[in-house]
Design a protein around this motif. Structure first.
Motif, PDB file in Angstrom:
ATOM      1  N   ARG A 215    -112.874  31.190  28.933  1.00  0.00           N
ATOM      2  CA  ARG A 215    -113.542  32.463  29.197  1.00  0.00           C
ATOM      3  C   ARG A 215    -113.127  33.037  30.554  1.00  0.00           C
ATOM      4  N   VAL A 216    -113.048  32.185  31.567  1.00  0.00           N
ATOM      5  CA  VAL A 216    -112.651  32.635  32.906  1.00  0.00           C
ATOM      6  C   VAL A 216    -111.243  33.217  32.877  1.00  0.00           C
ATOM      7  N   VAL A 217    -110.311  32.547  32.188  1.00  0.00           N
ATOM      8  CA  VAL A 217    -108.937  33.053  32.117  1.00  0.00           C
ATOM      9  C   VAL A 217    -108.910  34.431  31.463  1.00  0.00           C
ATOM     10  N   VAL A 218    -109.618  34.583  30.344  1.00  0.00           N
ATOM     11  CA  VAL A 218    -109.630  35.876  29.651  1.00  0.00           C
ATOM     12  C   VAL A 218    -110.272  36.948  30.535  1.00  0.00           C
ATOM     13  N   GLU A 219    -111.380  36.628  31.172  1.00  0.00           N
ATOM     14  CA  GLU A 219    -112.040  37.597  32.049  1.00  0.00           C
ATOM     15  C   GLU A 219    -111.137  38.035  33.187  1.00  0.00           C
ATOM     16  N   ARG A 220    -110.445  37.091  33.805  1.00  0.00           N
ATOM     17  CA  ARG A 220    -109.574  37.444  34.931  1.00  0.00           C
ATOM     18  C   ARG A 220    -108.393  38.291  34.473  1.00  0.00           C
TER      19      ARG A 220
ATOM     20  N   LEU B   4    -106.272  42.889  39.040  1.00  0.00           N
ATOM     21  CA  LEU B   4    -105.138  42.005  39.310  1.00  0.00           C
ATOM     22  C   LEU B   4    -103.900  42.551  38.600  1.00  0.00           C
ATOM     23  N   ASP B   5    -102.793  42.658  39.337  1.00  0.00           N
ATOM     24  CA  ASP B   5    -101.632  43.365  38.822  1.00  0.00           C
ATOM     25  C   ASP B   5    -100.626  42.491  38.102  1.00  0.00           C
ATOM     26  N   THR B   6    -100.436  41.260  38.537  1.00  0.00           N
ATOM     27  CA  THR B   6     -99.332  40.459  38.016  1.00  0.00           C
ATOM     28  C   THR B   6     -99.845  39.221  37.285  1.00  0.00           C
ATOM     29  N   PRO B   7     -99.029  38.670  36.375  1.00  0.00           N
ATOM     30  CA  PRO B   7     -99.411  37.410  35.739  1.00  0.00           C
ATOM     31  C   PRO B   7     -99.723  36.321  36.757  1.00  0.00           C
ATOM     32  N   ARG B   8     -98.974  36.262  37.817  1.00  0.00           N
ATOM     33  CA  ARG B   8     -99.211  35.250  38.853  1.00  0.00           C
ATOM     34  C   ARG B   8    -100.593  35.416  39.469  1.00  0.00           C
ATOM     35  N   ASP B   9    -100.962  36.663  39.805  1.00  0.00           N
ATOM     36  CA  ASP B   9    -102.274  36.905  40.404  1.00  0.00           C
ATOM     37  C   ASP B   9    -103.406  36.549  39.443  1.00  0.00           C
ATOM     38  N   MET B  10    -103.241  36.910  38.174  1.00  0.00           N
ATOM     39  CA  MET B  10    -104.282  36.624  37.185  1.00  0.00           C
ATOM     40  C   MET B  10    -104.527  35.122  37.062  1.00  0.00           C
ATOM     41  N   LEU B  11    -103.448  34.359  36.961  1.00  0.00           N
ATOM     42  CA  LEU B  11    -103.602  32.928  36.762  1.00  0.00           C
ATOM     43  C   LEU B  11    -104.066  32.217  38.022  1.00  0.00           C
TER      44      LEU B  11
ATOM     45  N   ALA C 251    -121.118  23.611  38.570  1.00  0.00           N
ATOM     46  CA  ALA C 251    -122.045  23.391  37.458  1.00  0.00           C
ATOM     47  C   ALA C 251    -122.239  21.905  37.149  1.00  0.00           C
ATOM     48  N   LEU C 252    -121.166  21.111  37.236  1.00  0.00           N
ATOM     49  CA  LEU C 252    -121.226  19.719  36.793  1.00  0.00           C
ATOM     50  C   LEU C 252    -121.089  18.700  37.917  1.00  0.00           C
ATOM     51  N   HIS C 253    -120.825  19.182  39.134  1.00  0.00           N
ATOM     52  CA  HIS C 253    -120.785  18.312  40.322  1.00  0.00           C
ATOM     53  C   HIS C 253    -119.814  17.150  40.170  1.00  0.00           C
ATOM     54  N   GLY C 254    -118.675  17.409  39.545  1.00  0.00           N
ATOM     55  CA  GLY C 254    -117.656  16.383  39.403  1.00  0.00           C
ATOM     56  C   GLY C 254    -117.874  15.423  38.255  1.00  0.00           C
ATOM     57  N   ASN C 255    -118.916  15.630  37.452  1.00  0.00           N
ATOM     58  CA  ASN C 255    -119.209  14.736  36.340  1.00  0.00           C
ATOM     59  C   ASN C 255    -118.637  15.231  35.011  1.00  0.00           C
ATOM     60  N   GLY C 256    -117.801  16.209  35.051  1.00  0.00           N
ATOM     61  CA  GLY C 256    -117.185  16.733  33.844  1.00  0.00           C
ATOM     62  C   GLY C 256    -116.060  17.667  34.219  1.00  0.00           C
ATOM     63  N   GLY C 257    -115.142  17.899  33.288  1.00  0.00           N
ATOM     64  CA  GLY C 257    -114.029  18.779  33.583  1.00  0.00           C
ATOM     65  C   GLY C 257    -113.194  19.042  32.352  1.00  0.00           C
ATOM     66  N   THR C 258    -112.061  19.675  32.556  1.00  0.00           N
ATOM     67  CA  THR C 258    -111.210  20.072  31.437  1.00  0.00           C
ATOM     68  C   THR C 258    -109.762  20.196  31.877  1.00  0.00           C
ATOM     69  N   THR C 259    -108.869  20.009  30.943  1.00  0.00           N
ATOM     70  CA  THR C 259    -107.464  20.343  31.151  1.00  0.00           C
ATOM     71  C   THR C 259    -107.294  21.857  30.977  1.00  0.00           C
ATOM     72  N   LEU C 260    -106.131  22.364  31.343  1.00  0.00           N
ATOM     73  CA  LEU C 260    -105.845  23.788  31.144  1.00  0.00           C
ATOM     74  C   LEU C 260    -104.342  24.016  31.098  1.00  0.00           C
ATOM     75  N   THR C 261    -103.904  24.751  30.084  1.00  0.00           N
ATOM     76  CA  THR C 261    -102.559  25.314  30.060  1.00  0.00           C
ATOM     77  C   THR C 261    -102.711  26.783  29.706  1.00  0.00           C
ATOM     78  N   ALA C 262    -102.168  27.668  30.532  1.00  0.00           N
ATOM     79  CA  ALA C 262    -102.342  29.110  30.317  1.00  0.00           C
ATOM     80  C   ALA C 262    -101.082  29.847  30.751  1.00  0.00           C
ATOM     81  N   ALA C 263    -100.762  30.911  30.023  1.00  0.00           N
ATOM     82  CA  ALA C 263     -99.602  31.729  30.362  1.00  0.00           C
ATOM     83  C   ALA C 263     -99.936  33.199  30.139  1.00  0.00           C
ATOM     84  N   VAL C 264     -99.392  34.047  30.991  1.00  0.00           N
ATOM     85  CA  VAL C 264     -99.563  35.496  30.892  1.00  0.00           C
ATOM     86  C   VAL C 264     -98.190  36.142  31.000  1.00  0.00           C
ATOM     87  N   TRP C 265     -97.926  37.119  30.128  1.00  0.00           N
ATOM     88  CA  TRP C 265     -96.662  37.846  30.148  1.00  0.00           C
ATOM     89  C   TRP C 265     -96.892  39.352  30.236  1.00  0.00           C
TER      90      TRP C 265
END
Length: 309
Positions: A90-95, A101-108, A122-136
């Motif tokens: 959700r954060v990636v899509v919102e940004r 933000l003008d460029t793919p680099r800035d967005m990511l 939110a989780l204080h280090g007790n949870g997390g996630t991987t992420l792979t994202a690309a913008v063109w």
């Protein structure tokens, strides 16, 4: 552009595409002439901790279309893994759609910093996630990667390749080995299966992300997978990804369907998610399907359109 005034509405729209529902498990969703495609499978896990989406939009402040793909896999066995992955997508899509933000680099860069801060708080280090994202955009793109989700790049006339390195003990050892030996790099060399994640979003000091500058290839595809869908990639590459003169051209949707067909013959041990995008063709498709200020998001529940104006 007044996206801030509509932030709750925008977030609700994103949630409508990425939230889990009865239409999520096993369905392949595609849009924009099949240039964007997403599929998810829960497998034997008690919770679906993956999330993925593909996005196509024309900013309200300009006329040049942009597209993006993102996949996240919540850390299994930790509190809030599923929430972390959905929130990060959700954060990636919102940004991307923020309008500031003008460029793919800035967005990511903005998305990485925001996701790390919000998941950690939110989780204080007790949870997390991987992420792979690309913008063109039409000038090229940027990819960021952290964890063991993967981005595979397929371009006609070039070897099939995996862009990312797993941020695990095995992946780290393999990267060091490749740097310190003289053997030629293989076109496709995924690291061995390994659950020892050493870099993820949501853990303190956990985002030393890889960054890759991308071009926007004609006929090229980017296919992202969570670790539950890694295994079918290598045997499927000839059929699903490499161009064959006797076959109709492979779309993002057909690439996802090919992986999905192979997954149905395997005993899944994890959540499995695949996101595919054809950047150059998607950007051309935007000129036909979207108006200035329109966005199209493909997620686990289907394809939804939104007006940013």
């Amino acid at each position: 552009m007044a996206i801030r005034r509509h932030s709750k509405e925008l977030r609700a729209w994103i949630d409508g595409a990425i939230s889990l529902s009865g239409h999520t498990d096993g369905a392949v969703h595609a849009a924009a002439g099949d240039t964007l495609a997403v599929a998810m499978q829960q497998g034997p896990r008690a919770e679906q901790q993956d999330c993925g989406a593909a996005l196509l939009w024309i900013p309200a402040f300009g006329f040049a279309p942009r597209c993006a793909a993102v996949i996240a896999d919540g850390m299994g066995g930790m509190r809030g893994g599923g929430w972390s992955s959905r929130h990060t997508v959700r954060v990636v899509v919102e940004r991307c759609l923020s309008g500031r933000l003008d460029t793919p680099r800035d967005m990511l860069a903005s998305a990485l910093a925001a996701a790390q801060d919000e998941v950690l708080q939110a989780l204080h280090g007790n949870g997390g996630t991987t992420l792979t994202a690309a913008v063109w955009d039409r000038g090229g793109g940027m990819l960021v990667h952290i964890g063991d989700t993967r981005a595979h790049f397929i371009e006609p006339g070039r070897p099939f390749c995996c862009l990312t390195t797993d941020h695990t003990d095995a992946g780290h050892a393999d990267a060091i080995d490749r740097l310190t030996t003289d053997r030629p790099a293989e076109p496709y060399r995924p690291t061995p299966p390994d659950n020892s994640l050493i870099d993820v979003i949501g853990v303190p000091d956990g985002i030393l992300a890889e960054r890759h500058v991308l071009h926007t290839p004609s006929g090229g595809r980017c296919v992202m997978t969570s670790d539950g869908a890694h295994d079918p990639i290598l045997p499927a590459r000839t059929a699903a990804f490499e161009e064959d003169g006797d076959e109709p051209r492979w779309t993002a949707r057909r690439s996802v369907e090919e992986i999905w067909t192979r997954l149905t013959h395997e005993q899944l041990t994890d959540n499995a998610t695949v996101v595919a995008i054809e950047p150059e063709r998607a950007l051309r498709q935007a000129d036909q399907e979207l108006r200035r200020g329109d966005a199209l998001l493909v997620g686990p529940t289907g394809a939804l359109r939104y007006a940013l104006r």
